[in-house]
Scaffold this motif. Sequence first.
Motif, PDB file in Angstrom:
ATOM      1  N   GLY A  77       0.809  -1.210   0.000  1.00 44.19           N
ATOM      2  CA  GLY A  77       0.000   0.000   0.000  1.00 44.19           C
ATOM      3  C   GLY A  77       0.838   1.253   0.000  1.00 44.19           C
ATOM      4  O   GLY A  77       0.448   2.301  -0.508  1.00 44.19           O
ATOM      5  N   ALA A  78       2.026   1.149   0.594  1.00 43.39           N
ATOM      6  CA  ALA A  78       2.961   2.270   0.646  1.00 43.39           C
ATOM      7  C   ALA A  78       4.346   1.727   0.936  1.00 43.39           C
ATOM      8  O   ALA A  78       4.509   0.611   1.440  1.00 43.39           O
ATOM      9  CB  ALA A  78       2.555   3.287   1.703  1.00 43.39           C
ATOM     10  N   LEU A  79       5.346   2.540   0.618  1.00 41.79           N
ATOM     11  CA  LEU A  79       6.748   2.206   0.841  1.00 41.79           C
ATOM     12  C   LEU A  79       7.358   3.246   1.767  1.00 41.79           C
ATOM     13  O   LEU A  79       7.044   4.442   1.651  1.00 41.79           O
ATOM     14  CB  LEU A  79       7.489   2.212  -0.505  1.00 41.79           C
ATOM     15  N   THR A  80       8.218   2.817   2.690  1.00 39.75           N
ATOM     16  CA  THR A  80       8.988   3.766   3.489  1.00 39.75           C
ATOM     17  C   THR A  80      10.468   3.429   3.351  1.00 39.75           C
ATOM     18  O   THR A  80      10.845   2.250   3.361  1.00 39.75           O
ATOM     19  CB  THR A  80       8.581   3.760   4.976  1.00 39.75           C
ATOM     20  N   ILE A  81      11.294   4.468   3.225  1.00 36.31           N
ATOM     21  CA  ILE A  81      12.736   4.291   3.060  1.00 36.31           C
ATOM     22  C   ILE A  81      13.464   5.093   4.122  1.00 36.31           C
ATOM     23  O   ILE A  81      13.276   6.304   4.230  1.00 36.31           O
ATOM     24  CB  ILE A  81      13.194   4.720   1.658  1.00 36.31           C
ATOM     25  N   ASN A  82      14.307   4.409   4.890  1.00 37.83           N
ATOM     26  CA  ASN A  82      15.084   5.005   5.973  1.00 37.83           C
ATOM     27  C   ASN A  82      16.550   4.627   5.742  1.00 37.83           C
ATOM     28  O   ASN A  82      16.873   3.446   5.628  1.00 37.83           O
ATOM     29  CB  ASN A  82      14.568   4.451   7.307  1.00 37.83           C
ATOM     30  N   ILE A  83      17.438   5.623   5.677  1.00 42.86           N
ATOM     31  CA  ILE A  83      18.827   5.355   5.321  1.00 42.86           C
ATOM     32  C   ILE A  83      19.741   5.203   6.540  1.00 42.86           C
ATOM     33  O   ILE A  83      20.956   5.339   6.424  1.00 42.86           O
ATOM     34  CB  ILE A  83      19.375   6.436   4.377  1.00 42.86           C
ATOM     35  N   GLY A  84      19.188   4.868   7.683  1.00 43.33           N
ATOM     36  CA  GLY A  84      19.957   4.832   8.922  1.00 43.33           C
ATOM     37  C   GLY A  84      21.202   3.972   8.865  1.00 43.33           C
ATOM     38  O   GLY A  84      22.276   4.388   9.285  1.00 43.33           O
ATOM     39  N   THR A  85      21.096   2.724   8.394  1.00 43.80           N
ATOM     40  CA  THR A  85      22.262   1.851   8.256  1.00 43.80           C
ATOM     41  C   THR A  85      22.443   1.549   6.780  1.00 43.80           C
ATOM     42  O   THR A  85      22.166   0.457   6.303  1.00 43.80           O
ATOM     43  CB  THR A  85      22.101   0.559   9.085  1.00 43.80           C
ATOM     44  N   LEU A  86      22.916   2.540   6.070  1.00 43.35           N
ATOM     45  CA  LEU A  86      22.993   2.509   4.610  1.00 43.35           C
ATOM     46  C   LEU A  86      24.160   1.649   4.128  1.00 43.35           C
ATOM     47  O   LEU A  86      25.227   1.638   4.729  1.00 43.35           O
ATOM     48  CB  LEU A  86      23.154   3.941   4.097  1.00 43.35           C
ATOM     49  N   SER A  87      23.942   0.947   3.025  1.00 46.28           N
ATOM     50  CA  SER A  87      25.009   0.224   2.330  1.00 46.28           C
ATOM     51  C   SER A  87      24.713   0.293   0.840  1.00 46.28           C
ATOM     52  O   SER A  87      23.586   0.623   0.428  1.00 46.28           O
ATOM     53  CB  SER A  87      25.068  -1.239   2.779  1.00 46.28           C
ATOM     54  N   SER A  88      25.683  -0.031   0.029  1.00 45.32           N
ATOM     55  CA  SER A  88      25.496   0.033  -1.422  1.00 45.32           C
ATOM     56  C   SER A  88      24.390  -0.907  -1.878  1.00 45.32           C
ATOM     57  O   SER A  88      23.552  -0.549  -2.719  1.00 45.32           O
ATOM     58  CB  SER A  88      26.810  -0.321  -2.140  1.00 45.32           C
ATOM     59  N   GLY A  89      24.365  -2.120  -1.315  1.00 41.26           N
ATOM     60  CA  GLY A  89      23.330  -3.074  -1.692  1.00 41.26           C
ATOM     61  C   GLY A  89      21.945  -2.600  -1.300  1.00 41.26           C
ATOM     62  O   GLY A  89      20.990  -2.712  -2.077  1.00 41.26           O
ATOM     63  N   TRP A  90      21.823  -2.078  -0.084  1.00 39.31           N
ATOM     64  CA  TRP A  90      20.528  -1.585   0.365  1.00 39.31           C
ATOM     65  C   TRP A  90      20.096  -0.385  -0.461  1.00 39.31           C
ATOM     66  O   TRP A  90      18.914  -0.218  -0.749  1.00 39.31           O
ATOM     67  CB  TRP A  90      20.591  -1.217   1.850  1.00 39.31           C
ATOM     68  N   LEU A  91      21.040   0.468  -0.835  1.00 43.69           N
ATOM     69  CA  LEU A  91      20.688   1.630  -1.641  1.00 43.69           C
ATOM     70  C   LEU A  91      20.113   1.205  -2.989  1.00 43.69           C
ATOM     71  O   LEU A  91      19.141   1.787  -3.463  1.00 43.69           O
ATOM     72  CB  LEU A  91      21.912   2.528  -1.839  1.00 43.69           C
ATOM     73  N   ARG A  92      20.693   0.182  -3.592  1.00 42.17           N
ATOM     74  CA  ARG A  92      20.138  -0.311  -4.860  1.00 42.17           C
ATOM     75  C   ARG A  92      18.716  -0.827  -4.657  1.00 42.17           C
ATOM     76  O   ARG A  92      17.831  -0.618  -5.492  1.00 42.17           O
ATOM     77  CB  ARG A  92      21.036  -1.403  -5.442  1.00 42.17           C
ATOM     78  N   GLY A  93      18.481  -1.484  -3.521  1.00 41.09           N
ATOM     79  CA  GLY A  93      17.131  -1.944  -3.220  1.00 41.09           C
ATOM     80  C   GLY A  93      16.171  -0.789  -3.010  1.00 41.09           C
ATOM     81  O   GLY A  93      15.015  -0.819  -3.460  1.00 41.09           O
ATOM     82  N   MET A  94      16.631   0.264  -2.337  1.00 43.16           N
ATOM     83  CA  MET A  94      15.811   1.454  -2.108  1.00 43.16           C
ATOM     84  C   MET A  94      15.420   2.113  -3.423  1.00 43.16           C
ATOM     85  O   MET A  94      14.251   2.459  -3.643  1.00 43.16           O
ATOM     86  CB  MET A  94      16.579   2.454  -1.238  1.00 43.16           C
ATOM     87  N   GLU A  95      16.394   2.274  -4.302  1.00 42.72           N
ATOM     88  CA  GLU A  95      16.116   2.918  -5.585  1.00 42.72           C
ATOM     89  C   GLU A  95      15.162   2.078  -6.421  1.00 42.72           C
ATOM     90  O   GLU A  95      14.224   2.609  -7.031  1.00 42.72           O
ATOM     91  CB  GLU A  95      17.433   3.148  -6.336  1.00 42.72           C
ATOM     92  N   THR A  96      15.382   0.771  -6.436  1.00 50.45           N
ATOM     93  CA  THR A  96      14.503  -0.126  -7.185  1.00 50.45           C
ATOM     94  C   THR A  96      13.074  -0.047  -6.653  1.00 50.45           C
ATOM     95  O   THR A  96      12.099   0.015  -7.421  1.00 50.45           O
ATOM     96  CB  THR A  96      15.020  -1.574  -7.092  1.00 50.45           C
ATOM     97  N   ALA A  97      12.939  -0.032  -5.332  1.00 50.19           N
ATOM     98  CA  ALA A  97      11.610   0.032  -4.719  1.00 50.19           C
ATOM     99  C   ALA A  97      10.931   1.364  -4.996  1.00 50.19           C
ATOM    100  O   ALA A  97       9.729   1.411  -5.307  1.00 50.19           O
ATOM    101  CB  ALA A  97      11.725  -0.205  -3.217  1.00 50.19           C
ATOM    102  N   ALA A  98      11.680   2.462  -4.887  1.00 49.13           N
ATOM    103  CA  ALA A  98      11.093   3.788  -5.120  1.00 49.13           C
ATOM    104  C   ALA A  98      10.639   3.942  -6.560  1.00 49.13           C
ATOM    105  O   ALA A  98       9.575   4.520  -6.832  1.00 49.13           O
ATOM    106  CB  ALA A  98      12.097   4.870  -4.754  1.00 49.13           C
ATOM    107  N   ILE A  99      11.409   3.428  -7.488  1.00 44.68           N
ATOM    108  CA  ILE A  99      11.020   3.483  -8.907  1.00 44.68           C
ATOM    109  C   ILE A  99       9.737   2.688  -9.128  1.00 44.68           C
ATOM    110  O   ILE A  99       8.797   3.150  -9.778  1.00 44.68           O
ATOM    111  CB  ILE A  99      12.156   2.960  -9.799  1.00 44.68           C
TER     112      ILE A  99
END
Length: 267
Positions: free
Chosen positions: A61-83
């Motif tokens: 229903g919605a997506l939330t993205i929090n960069i608290g413990t950021l890594s390159s792999g997680w960032l790719r997942g965040m971008e994929t999810a946001a798109i």
Amino acid sequence: MPDQTSPGTLLSHLRARPPLVHCITNFVAMNIAANVLLAAGASPAMVHAQEEAGEFAAIAGALTINIGTLSSGWLRGMETAAIAAGQSGKPWVLDPVAHYATGFRRAAVDRLLELGPAVIRGNASEIIALAGGASRGQGVDSRDGVEQAEESARLLARVHGATVAVTGVVDFVTNGERAARIEGGSALMPQVTALGCSLTCLVGAFVAVRPDAPFEATVAALATFAVAGETAASKADGPSSFSWRFLDALAGLDASLLDRHARLRCA
């Protein structure tokens, strides 16, 4: 006729049809964020792998993205999810935790902002810095007052077409045209790890209920948190007892209680 966007009404709608909330959050916050969503009546899912984040964001229903413990792999997942959320017409919420601390974080948040979050939630220092101002933040801690971040929040809202929430002693929410302040909560809340991150996930749950009204949904989420925090603090002896009492207070809220105790002011 009852207000269809009052905090209590939106909480009732959330519990009547529990939204699936896709949370890409940090290691520290996963457990408490999931429990907060369950207590509120929503359905949490902690999915961050690039291989499935996009597919999952499309069904949530919605997506939330929090960069608290950021890594390159997680960032790719965040971008994929946001798109994927954008392509599916699903709202998403950005929590730019300590984005000013390192070049990696700054670049990550710049890319995520380009993907069009419906809501941006942060503390005063994060919002000031995100708008290009000089903040006094150190790590994840805000050293600026909410009132100092209000113009930065308005600017961010206008530039990005988003609702911006600045949380602190008195929360401030704006979409660039309208604004509200939410009072309540407790001084014990910053002493419980990841409650702020959990609030971001709760904002996602309310925005999932009313994707057409992100300003009202964000105000409702913050009001829910504030009333639950105030209720829990009235019986707590310290941070530890506050933590579990907060979940109980959140689960025990109903529409009439929330609307009766929510302290909202137009700003």
